[in-house]
Design a protein around this motif. Structure first.
Motif, PDB file in Angstrom:
ATOM      1  N   THR A  96      -1.263  20.647  -0.909  1.00 42.49           N
ATOM      2  CA  THR A  96      -2.540  21.548  -0.949  1.00 42.49           C
ATOM      3  C   THR A  96      -2.244  23.048  -1.455  1.00 42.49           C
ATOM      4  O   THR A  96      -2.915  23.296  -2.455  1.00 42.49           O
ATOM      5  N   GLU A  97      -0.967  23.471  -1.191  1.00 40.91           N
ATOM      6  CA  GLU A  97      -0.694  24.753  -1.532  1.00 40.91           C
ATOM      7  C   GLU A  97      -0.022  24.800  -3.108  1.00 40.91           C
ATOM      8  O   GLU A  97      -0.497  25.689  -3.793  1.00 40.91           O
ATOM      9  N   PHE A  98       0.598  23.763  -3.227  1.00 36.73           N
ATOM     10  CA  PHE A  98       1.488  23.690  -4.645  1.00 36.73           C
ATOM     11  C   PHE A  98       1.082  22.726  -5.733  1.00 36.73           C
ATOM     12  O   PHE A  98       1.219  23.036  -6.949  1.00 36.73           O
ATOM     13  N   VAL A  99       0.114  21.728  -5.195  1.00 40.12           N
ATOM     14  CA  VAL A  99      -0.329  20.833  -6.318  1.00 40.12           C
ATOM     15  C   VAL A  99      -1.692  20.917  -6.491  1.00 40.12           C
ATOM     16  O   VAL A  99      -2.174  21.545  -7.369  1.00 40.12           O
ATOM     17  N   SER A 100      -2.460  20.065  -5.494  1.00 40.66           N
ATOM     18  CA  SER A 100      -3.893  20.114  -5.561  1.00 40.66           C
ATOM     19  C   SER A 100      -4.606  19.531  -4.127  1.00 40.66           C
ATOM     20  O   SER A 100      -3.926  18.819  -3.661  1.00 40.66           O
ATOM     21  N   PRO A 101      -5.532  20.250  -3.857  1.00 47.32           N
ATOM     22  CA  PRO A 101      -6.232  19.674  -2.447  1.00 47.32           C
ATOM     23  C   PRO A 101      -6.569  18.258  -2.682  1.00 47.32           C
ATOM     24  O   PRO A 101      -6.720  17.576  -1.596  1.00 47.32           O
ATOM     25  N   PHE A 102      -7.037  17.827  -3.848  1.00 43.54           N
ATOM     26  CA  PHE A 102      -7.124  16.326  -3.936  1.00 43.54           C
ATOM     27  C   PHE A 102      -6.030  15.421  -3.464  1.00 43.54           C
ATOM     28  O   PHE A 102      -6.585  14.384  -2.799  1.00 43.54           O
ATOM     29  N   LEU A 114       0.741  -1.062   0.189  1.00 41.33           N
ATOM     30  CA  LEU A 114       0.096   0.124   0.101  1.00 41.33           C
ATOM     31  C   LEU A 114       0.801   1.222   0.086  1.00 41.33           C
ATOM     32  O   LEU A 114       0.539   1.895  -0.801  1.00 41.33           O
ATOM     33  N   MET A 115       2.108   1.317   0.802  1.00 41.15           N
ATOM     34  CA  MET A 115       2.800   2.615   0.797  1.00 41.15           C
ATOM     35  C   MET A 115       3.524   2.527  -0.405  1.00 41.15           C
ATOM     36  O   MET A 115       3.768   3.678  -0.920  1.00 41.15           O
ATOM     37  N   TYR A 116       3.994   1.546  -1.072  1.00 39.33           N
ATOM     38  CA  TYR A 116       4.671   1.560  -2.378  1.00 39.33           C
ATOM     39  C   TYR A 116       3.502   2.119  -3.414  1.00 39.33           C
ATOM     40  O   TYR A 116       4.041   3.012  -4.107  1.00 39.33           O
ATOM     41  N   ILE A 117       2.382   1.840  -3.606  1.00 36.05           N
ATOM     42  CA  ILE A 117       1.479   2.255  -4.564  1.00 36.05           C
ATOM     43  C   ILE A 117       1.270   3.740  -4.149  1.00 36.05           C
ATOM     44  O   ILE A 117       1.346   4.597  -5.284  1.00 36.05           O
ATOM     45  N   MET A 118       0.949   3.960  -3.095  1.00 33.15           N
ATOM     46  CA  MET A 118       0.779   5.373  -2.722  1.00 33.15           C
ATOM     47  C   MET A 118       2.047   6.348  -2.971  1.00 33.15           C
ATOM     48  O   MET A 118       1.949   7.499  -3.403  1.00 33.15           O
ATOM     49  N   GLY A 119       3.235   5.811  -2.760  1.00 33.10           N
ATOM     50  CA  GLY A 119       4.385   6.445  -2.921  1.00 33.10           C
ATOM     51  C   GLY A 119       4.541   6.761  -4.371  1.00 33.10           C
ATOM     52  O   GLY A 119       5.129   8.035  -4.465  1.00 33.10           O
ATOM     53  N   VAL A 120       4.320   5.917  -5.151  1.00 32.46           N
ATOM     54  CA  VAL A 120       4.261   5.995  -6.417  1.00 32.46           C
ATOM     55  C   VAL A 120       3.695   7.337  -6.861  1.00 32.46           C
ATOM     56  O   VAL A 120       3.828   8.242  -7.814  1.00 32.46           O
ATOM     57  N   ILE A 121       2.102   7.342  -6.547  1.00 29.91           N
ATOM     58  CA  ILE A 121       1.359   8.261  -6.797  1.00 29.91           C
ATOM     59  C   ILE A 121       2.152   9.705  -6.386  1.00 29.91           C
ATOM     60  O   ILE A 121       1.974  10.681  -7.138  1.00 29.91           O
ATOM     61  N   PHE A 122       2.359   9.892  -5.186  1.00 29.92           N
ATOM     62  CA  PHE A 122       3.030  11.164  -4.649  1.00 29.92           C
ATOM     63  C   PHE A 122       4.058  11.367  -5.215  1.00 29.92           C
ATOM     64  O   PHE A 122       4.313  12.681  -5.504  1.00 29.92           O
TER      65      PHE A 122
END
Length: 203
Positions: free
Chosen positions: A162-168, A99-107
Protein backbone atom coordinates in the motif's frame (compact mmCIF):
# COMPACT_ATOMS: atom_id res chain seq x y z
CA UNK A 1 -6.99 -68.41 -6.19
CA UNK A 2 -8.82 -65.49 -4.57
CA UNK A 3 -8.35 -67.01 -1.11
CA UNK A 4 -4.60 -66.57 -1.44
CA UNK A 5 -5.01 -62.82 -1.62
CA UNK A 6 -7.84 -62.54 0.90
CA UNK A 7 -5.36 -61.05 3.37
CA UNK A 8 -4.81 -58.10 1.02
CA UNK A 9 -8.37 -57.82 -0.34
CA UNK A 10 -10.66 -58.80 2.51
CA UNK A 11 -12.07 -56.66 5.32
CA UNK A 12 -9.44 -54.50 6.97
CA UNK A 13 -7.01 -54.90 4.07
CA UNK A 14 -5.43 -51.52 4.78
CA UNK A 15 -4.43 -52.56 8.28
CA UNK A 16 -3.24 -55.92 6.93
CA UNK A 17 -0.93 -54.18 4.46
CA UNK A 18 0.28 -51.92 7.25
CA UNK A 19 1.10 -54.97 9.42
CA UNK A 20 2.80 -56.63 6.45
CA UNK A 21 5.05 -53.60 5.93
CA UNK A 22 5.94 -53.53 9.63
CA UNK A 23 6.93 -57.20 9.49
CA UNK A 24 9.08 -56.57 6.38
CA UNK A 25 10.84 -53.68 8.12
CA UNK A 26 11.44 -55.84 11.20
CA UNK A 27 12.92 -58.63 9.07
CA UNK A 28 15.22 -56.13 7.33
CA UNK A 29 16.32 -54.83 10.71
CA UNK A 30 17.09 -58.31 12.02
CA UNK A 31 19.06 -59.18 8.87
CA UNK A 32 20.93 -55.91 9.21
CA UNK A 33 21.85 -56.69 12.81
CA UNK A 34 23.11 -60.12 11.78
CA UNK A 35 25.16 -58.60 8.97
CA UNK A 36 26.60 -55.94 11.28
CA UNK A 37 27.58 -58.55 13.87
CA UNK A 38 29.33 -60.56 11.16
CA UNK A 39 31.18 -57.48 9.90
CA UNK A 40 32.35 -56.59 13.40
CA UNK A 41 33.64 -60.10 13.99
CA UNK A 42 35.54 -59.99 10.70
CA UNK A 43 37.14 -56.59 11.25
CA UNK A 44 36.55 -52.95 12.18
CA UNK A 45 35.41 -51.93 8.65
CA UNK A 46 31.74 -51.37 9.46
CA UNK A 47 29.73 -49.35 6.96
CA UNK A 48 28.66 -46.13 8.72
CA UNK A 49 25.85 -45.47 6.23
CA UNK A 50 24.43 -48.91 6.84
CA UNK A 51 24.43 -48.30 10.60
CA UNK A 52 22.47 -45.11 10.03
CA UNK A 53 19.88 -47.05 8.05
CA UNK A 54 19.57 -49.50 10.93
CA UNK A 55 19.01 -46.67 13.39
CA UNK A 56 16.31 -45.29 11.12
CA UNK A 57 14.61 -48.69 10.95
CA UNK A 58 14.61 -48.84 14.73
CA UNK A 59 12.87 -45.49 14.85
CA UNK A 60 10.15 -46.91 12.61
CA UNK A 61 9.14 -49.22 15.47
CA UNK A 62 7.10 -46.28 16.72
CA UNK A 63 4.70 -46.96 13.84
CA UNK A 64 3.45 -49.96 15.78
CA UNK A 65 1.56 -47.57 18.00
CA UNK A 66 -0.55 -46.59 14.99
CA UNK A 67 -1.90 -50.15 14.98
CA UNK A 68 -3.61 -49.50 18.31
CA UNK A 69 -5.72 -46.74 16.78
CA UNK A 70 -7.95 -49.20 14.95
CA UNK A 71 -9.36 -50.29 18.32
CA UNK A 72 -10.49 -46.74 19.12
CA UNK A 73 -13.52 -45.91 17.02
CA UNK A 74 -13.04 -42.14 16.83
CA UNK A 75 -9.36 -42.35 15.91
CA UNK A 76 -10.09 -45.07 13.39
CA UNK A 77 -12.73 -42.85 11.78
CA UNK A 78 -10.30 -39.94 11.53
CA UNK A 79 -7.53 -42.09 10.03
CA UNK A 80 -9.89 -43.68 7.54
CA UNK A 81 -11.27 -40.27 6.57
CA UNK A 82 -7.79 -38.91 5.94
CA UNK A 83 -6.75 -42.00 3.97
CA UNK A 84 -9.89 -42.00 1.81
CA UNK A 85 -9.66 -38.29 1.05
CA UNK A 86 -5.96 -38.14 0.18
CA UNK A 87 -6.62 -38.16 -3.56
CA UNK A 88 -9.09 -35.29 -3.38
CA UNK A 89 -6.85 -33.42 -0.98
CA UNK A 90 -3.93 -33.84 -3.37
CA UNK A 91 -5.82 -32.18 -6.22
CA UNK A 92 -7.10 -29.46 -3.90
CA UNK A 93 -3.55 -28.83 -2.71
CA UNK A 94 -2.31 -28.64 -6.29
CA UNK A 95 -5.01 -26.12 -7.10
CA UNK A 96 -3.99 -24.04 -4.09
CA UNK A 97 -0.34 -24.31 -5.10
CA UNK A 98 -1.18 -23.15 -8.63
CA UNK A 99 -3.11 -20.22 -7.18
CA UNK A 100 -0.16 -19.27 -4.95
CA UNK A 101 2.19 -19.56 -7.93
CA UNK A 102 0.10 -17.24 -10.11
CA UNK A 103 -0.32 -14.68 -7.34
CA UNK A 104 3.33 -15.04 -6.36
CA UNK A 105 4.41 -14.17 -9.90
CA UNK A 106 2.23 -11.06 -9.82
CA UNK A 107 3.53 -9.82 -6.47
CA UNK A 108 7.16 -10.69 -7.17
CA UNK A 109 7.06 -8.98 -10.57
CA UNK A 110 5.47 -5.92 -8.98
CA UNK A 111 8.25 -5.77 -6.40
CA UNK A 112 10.93 -6.05 -9.08
CA UNK A 113 9.25 -3.30 -11.09
CA UNK A 114 9.26 -1.06 -8.02
CA UNK A 115 12.96 -1.70 -7.44
CA UNK A 116 13.88 -0.66 -10.97
CA UNK A 117 11.83 2.53 -10.66
CA UNK A 118 8.72 1.73 -12.70
CA UNK A 119 6.45 3.10 -9.95
CA UNK A 120 8.63 6.09 -9.19
CA UNK A 121 11.88 6.60 -7.37
CA UNK A 122 12.34 3.64 -4.96
CA UNK A 123 13.43 4.35 -1.40
CA UNK A 124 15.76 2.20 0.66
CA UNK A 125 13.12 1.55 3.33
CA UNK A 126 10.48 0.60 0.80
CA UNK A 127 12.84 -1.71 -1.03
CA UNK A 128 13.78 -3.52 2.17
CA UNK A 129 10.20 -3.99 3.33
CA UNK A 130 9.06 -5.25 -0.06
CA UNK A 131 12.00 -7.63 -0.36
CA UNK A 132 11.23 -9.07 3.06
CA UNK A 133 7.92 -10.56 1.88
CA UNK A 134 7.87 -10.17 -1.91
CA UNK A 135 11.52 -10.13 -2.95
CA UNK A 136 11.40 -13.32 -5.04
CA UNK A 137 8.91 -15.82 -6.39
CA UNK A 138 9.60 -18.40 -3.68
CA UNK A 139 9.42 -15.76 -0.93
CA UNK A 140 6.17 -14.42 -2.37
CA UNK A 141 4.65 -17.91 -2.44
CA UNK A 142 5.76 -18.48 1.15
CA UNK A 143 4.17 -15.20 2.21
CA UNK A 144 0.92 -16.16 0.46
CA UNK A 145 1.01 -19.54 2.18
CA UNK A 146 1.60 -17.92 5.56
CA UNK A 147 -1.21 -15.45 4.93
CA UNK A 148 -3.89 -18.15 4.76
CA UNK A 149 -2.54 -20.28 7.60
CA UNK A 150 -1.78 -17.56 10.13
CA UNK A 151 1.99 -17.59 9.76
CA UNK A 152 2.07 -13.84 9.23
CA UNK A 153 -0.44 -11.04 9.70
CA UNK A 154 -2.21 -9.67 6.63
CA UNK A 155 -1.38 -6.12 7.61
CA UNK A 156 2.34 -6.87 7.62
CA UNK A 157 2.07 -8.15 4.05
CA UNK A 158 -0.25 -5.44 2.75
CA UNK A 159 1.41 -2.38 4.36
CA UNK A 160 4.51 -2.20 2.09
CA UNK A 161 2.35 -2.82 -0.97
CA UNK A 162 0.00 0.00 0.00
CA UNK A 163 2.70 2.50 0.98
CA UNK A 164 5.25 1.94 -1.76
CA UNK A 165 3.47 0.35 -4.74
CA UNK A 166 -0.31 0.69 -4.98
CA UNK A 167 -3.38 0.15 -2.79
CA UNK A 168 -4.69 -2.03 -5.59
CA UNK A 169 -2.02 -4.63 -4.78
CA UNK A 170 -3.18 -4.73 -1.15
CA UNK A 171 -6.74 -5.19 -2.37
CA UNK A 172 -5.58 -8.04 -4.60
CA UNK A 173 -3.92 -9.65 -1.58
CA UNK A 174 -7.16 -9.40 0.41
CA UNK A 175 -9.12 -10.96 -2.46
CA UNK A 176 -6.63 -13.82 -2.64
CA UNK A 177 -6.82 -14.51 1.10
CA UNK A 178 -10.61 -14.35 1.06
CA UNK A 179 -10.86 -16.76 -1.87
CA UNK A 180 -8.32 -19.17 -0.38
CA UNK A 181 -10.00 -19.24 3.04
CA UNK A 182 -13.66 -19.15 2.03
CA UNK A 183 -13.45 -21.30 -1.09
CA UNK A 184 -10.44 -23.62 -1.00
CA UNK A 185 -10.45 -24.30 2.73
CA UNK A 186 -14.19 -24.98 2.71
CA UNK A 187 -13.67 -27.44 -0.15
CA UNK A 188 -11.04 -29.26 1.91
CA UNK A 189 -13.39 -29.36 4.90
CA UNK A 190 -16.18 -30.68 2.68
CA UNK A 191 -13.90 -33.42 1.38
CA UNK A 192 -13.18 -34.57 4.93
CA UNK A 193 -16.85 -34.50 5.91
CA UNK A 194 -17.94 -36.42 2.81
CA UNK A 195 -15.20 -38.99 3.32
CA UNK A 196 -16.20 -39.49 6.96
CA UNK A 197 -19.85 -39.87 5.95
CA UNK A 198 -19.07 -42.51 3.32
CA UNK A 199 -16.84 -44.37 5.74
CA UNK A 200 -19.58 -44.40 8.39
CA UNK A 201 -22.09 -45.75 5.88
CA UNK A 202 -19.71 -48.51 4.78
CA UNK A 203 -19.05 -49.49 8.36
Amino acid sequence: GNERFAFFRGPGWRWNIFDFMLVILQVIEVLGLVFTSYERSSGPSTNVSFLRVLRFLRLLRVLRLVRLMQFIGELNAIISSVANSLRSLLWTGLMLLLLMYIMGVIFAQTTVSYKVGVYGEPTEAGSQELSLYWGSLTRSMLSLYQAILGGVDWDDLARPLTEFVSPFMALLLCLYVGFALLACMNVITGVFVESARKWSEEE
